[in-house]
Motif scaffolding. Structure first.
Motif, PDB file in Angstrom:
ATOM      1  N   ALA A  48      71.812  39.903  73.403  1.00 63.61           N
ATOM      2  CA  ALA A  48      71.757  38.491  73.039  1.00 63.61           C
ATOM      3  C   ALA A  48      71.765  37.655  74.558  1.00 63.61           C
ATOM      4  CB  ALA A  48      72.894  37.971  71.983  1.00 63.61           C
ATOM      5  N   ARG A  49      72.653  38.049  75.247  1.00 66.48           N
ATOM      6  CA  ARG A  49      73.006  37.380  76.548  1.00 66.48           C
ATOM      7  C   ARG A  49      71.519  37.536  77.412  1.00 66.48           C
ATOM      8  NH1 ARG A  49      77.862  40.110  76.525  1.00 66.48           N
ATOM      9  NH2 ARG A  49      77.305  41.687  78.164  1.00 66.48           N
ATOM     10  N   GLN A  50      70.917  38.958  77.287  1.00 65.88           N
ATOM     11  CA  GLN A  50      69.751  39.045  78.139  1.00 65.88           C
ATOM     12  C   GLN A  50      68.768  38.240  77.517  1.00 65.88           C
ATOM     13  OE1 GLN A  50      69.282  43.452  78.076  1.00 65.88           O
ATOM     14  NE2 GLN A  50      70.237  43.652  79.860  1.00 65.88           N
ATOM     15  N   ALA A  51      68.698  38.137  76.437  1.00 65.11           N
ATOM     16  CA  ALA A  51      67.560  37.425  75.755  1.00 65.11           C
ATOM     17  C   ALA A  51      67.833  35.919  75.910  1.00 65.11           C
ATOM     18  CB  ALA A  51      67.312  37.431  74.111  1.00 65.11           C
ATOM     19  N   ALA A  52      68.973  35.311  75.939  1.00 66.69           N
ATOM     20  CA  ALA A  52      69.106  34.075  76.157  1.00 66.69           C
ATOM     21  C   ALA A  52      68.850  33.739  77.725  1.00 66.69           C
ATOM     22  CB  ALA A  52      70.870  33.516  76.021  1.00 66.69           C
ATOM     23  N   GLN A  53      69.254  34.533  78.616  1.00 66.25           N
ATOM     24  CA  GLN A  53      69.018  34.418  79.945  1.00 66.25           C
ATOM     25  C   GLN A  53      67.462  34.596  80.228  1.00 66.25           C
ATOM     26  OE1 GLN A  53      71.394  33.857  82.683  1.00 66.25           O
ATOM     27  NE2 GLN A  53      69.490  33.061  83.340  1.00 66.25           N
ATOM     28  N   ALA A  54      66.758  35.223  79.565  1.00 67.90           N
ATOM     29  CA  ALA A  54      65.325  35.112  80.008  1.00 67.90           C
ATOM     30  C   ALA A  54      64.742  34.010  79.246  1.00 67.90           C
ATOM     31  CB  ALA A  54      64.545  36.426  78.791  1.00 67.90           C
ATOM     32  N   ILE A  55      64.994  33.641  78.167  1.00 71.44           N
ATOM     33  CA  ILE A  55      64.601  32.100  77.727  1.00 71.44           C
ATOM     34  C   ILE A  55      64.952  30.960  78.615  1.00 71.44           C
ATOM     35  CG2 ILE A  55      64.965  30.443  75.629  1.00 71.44           C
ATOM     36  CD1 ILE A  55      65.548  33.191  74.011  1.00 71.44           C
ATOM     37  N   LEU A  56      66.177  31.031  79.258  1.00 68.29           N
ATOM     38  CA  LEU A  56      66.435  30.127  80.189  1.00 68.29           C
ATOM     39  C   LEU A  56      65.911  30.111  81.238  1.00 68.29           C
ATOM     40  CD1 LEU A  56      70.483  30.554  79.701  1.00 68.29           C
ATOM     41  CD2 LEU A  56      69.137  28.099  79.630  1.00 68.29           C
ATOM     42  N   ASN A  57      65.609  31.335  81.955  1.00 68.66           N
ATOM     43  CA  ASN A  57      64.855  31.425  83.097  1.00 68.66           C
ATOM     44  C   ASN A  57      63.458  30.862  82.990  1.00 68.66           C
ATOM     45  OD1 ASN A  57      66.996  33.010  84.445  1.00 68.66           O
ATOM     46  ND2 ASN A  57      65.930  34.945  84.150  1.00 68.66           N
ATOM     47  N   LYS A 113      72.028  24.230  76.659  1.00 68.15           N
ATOM     48  CA  LYS A 113      73.353  24.076  76.638  1.00 68.15           C
ATOM     49  C   LYS A 113      73.951  25.432  75.608  1.00 68.15           C
ATOM     50  CE  LYS A 113      73.956  19.271  77.209  1.00 68.15           C
ATOM     51  NZ  LYS A 113      74.279  17.854  76.370  1.00 68.15           N
ATOM     52  N   GLN A 114      73.179  25.450  74.578  1.00 66.49           N
ATOM     53  CA  GLN A 114      73.665  26.472  73.688  1.00 66.49           C
ATOM     54  C   GLN A 114      73.403  28.085  74.195  1.00 66.49           C
ATOM     55  OE1 GLN A 114      72.038  25.754  69.731  1.00 66.49           O
ATOM     56  NE2 GLN A 114      72.044  23.646  70.059  1.00 66.49           N
ATOM     57  N   LEU A 115      72.307  27.838  74.858  1.00 67.34           N
ATOM     58  CA  LEU A 115      71.729  29.379  75.435  1.00 67.34           C
ATOM     59  C   LEU A 115      72.905  29.842  76.742  1.00 67.34           C
ATOM     60  CD1 LEU A 115      68.096  28.835  75.334  1.00 67.34           C
ATOM     61  CD2 LEU A 115      69.435  30.519  74.067  1.00 67.34           C
ATOM     62  N   ASN A 116      73.083  28.664  77.232  1.00 65.81           N
ATOM     63  CA  ASN A 116      74.102  28.842  78.660  1.00 65.81           C
ATOM     64  C   ASN A 116      75.413  29.429  77.883  1.00 65.81           C
ATOM     65  OD1 ASN A 116      72.824  28.506  81.164  1.00 65.81           O
ATOM     66  ND2 ASN A 116      72.585  26.537  80.627  1.00 65.81           N
ATOM     67  N   ALA A 117      75.767  28.923  76.709  1.00 60.71           N
ATOM     68  CA  ALA A 117      77.238  29.234  76.346  1.00 60.71           C
ATOM     69  C   ALA A 117      76.945  30.889  75.927  1.00 60.71           C
ATOM     70  CB  ALA A 117      77.294  28.532  75.047  1.00 60.71           C
ATOM     71  N   ILE A 118      75.819  31.287  75.145  1.00 58.83           N
ATOM     72  CA  ILE A 118      75.599  32.620  74.943  1.00 58.83           C
ATOM     73  C   ILE A 118      75.538  33.461  76.241  1.00 58.83           C
ATOM     74  CG2 ILE A 118      73.715  34.283  74.102  1.00 58.83           C
ATOM     75  CD1 ILE A 118      73.101  32.035  72.132  1.00 58.83           C
ATOM     76  N   VAL A 119      75.007  33.086  77.442  1.00 63.12           N
ATOM     77  CA  VAL A 119      74.865  33.772  78.485  1.00 63.12           C
ATOM     78  C   VAL A 119      76.428  34.025  79.123  1.00 63.12           C
ATOM     79  CG1 VAL A 119      74.217  33.878  80.879  1.00 63.12           C
ATOM     80  CG2 VAL A 119      72.454  33.280  79.106  1.00 63.12           C
TER      81      VAL A 119
END
Length: 180
Positions: A48-57, A113-119
């Motif tokens: 989940a953290r890797q997916a969230a980081q990829a989306i953020l990037n 904001k939500q994705l950063n919280a997951i990361v």
């Protein structure tokens, strides 16, 4: 070995680069939908953290360049070039395209904001992503890309000279800081 970057078109084909960006956006939207399904049972695990980081990037770096390609170069050049029916169609599409860019940017702020919280979450900690926000973002981008791929890109392909295409590609390449 072949990588994603090996298959990416060059800036000498700027419309193909824009389409490639759309394909990458679709991939990130699909990842976000999968993440939405993953979180309730797995929390903020490593996947989940890797997916969230990829989306953020993607949406904090590449997507803004893509919008600038359209707003600064592609659409203004089309406005100068299009005549008669093409000009009328462009005039009818342009306000919506630009409005969608603003809507997507606003919607992205909530998702970011939500994705950063997951990361930042501890491994396996409970985490959530707003299904409504994901759906709205997905719907906005899907409609937007459809308009660009069925109306804007074909118009540019038909109307732009080789020099206009080259100038578009050069501007896109420079925006990304990639040497010629």
């Amino acid at each position: 070995m072949t990588t994603l970057f090996d298959s990416a078109p060059g800036f000498d084909q700027p419309l193909a680069v824009l389409k490639h960006c759309h394909d990458r956006i679709r991939k990130q939207l699909a990842t976000m939908s999968k993440l939405l399904e993953h979180l309730p049972s797995h929390g903020a695990d490593q996947d989940a953290r890797q997916a969230a980081q990829a989306i953020l990037n993607y949406f904090t770096k590449a997507a803004p360049f893509h919008h600038e390609d359209e707003e600064i170069n592609l659409l203004p050049e089309l406005q100068v070039t299009a005549k008669d029916e093409d000009a009328a169609l462009l005039a009818s599409l342009l306000p919506k395209i630009l409005s969608q860019h603003e809507e997507m940017a606003a919607q992205w702020q909530e998702l970011e904001k939500q994705l950063n919280a997951i990361v930042r979450a501890d491994d396996g900690a409970p985490a959530s992503l707003s299904a409504a926000a994901v759906q709205l973002f997905n719907d906005l981008y899907t409609e937007h890309m459809q308009t660009e791929e069925t109306q804007i890109a074909p118009m540019a392909k038909r109307l732009f000279s080789a020099a206009q295409m080259a100038a578009l590609g050069t501007a896109m390449q420079a925006r990304r800081g990639i040497a010629a």
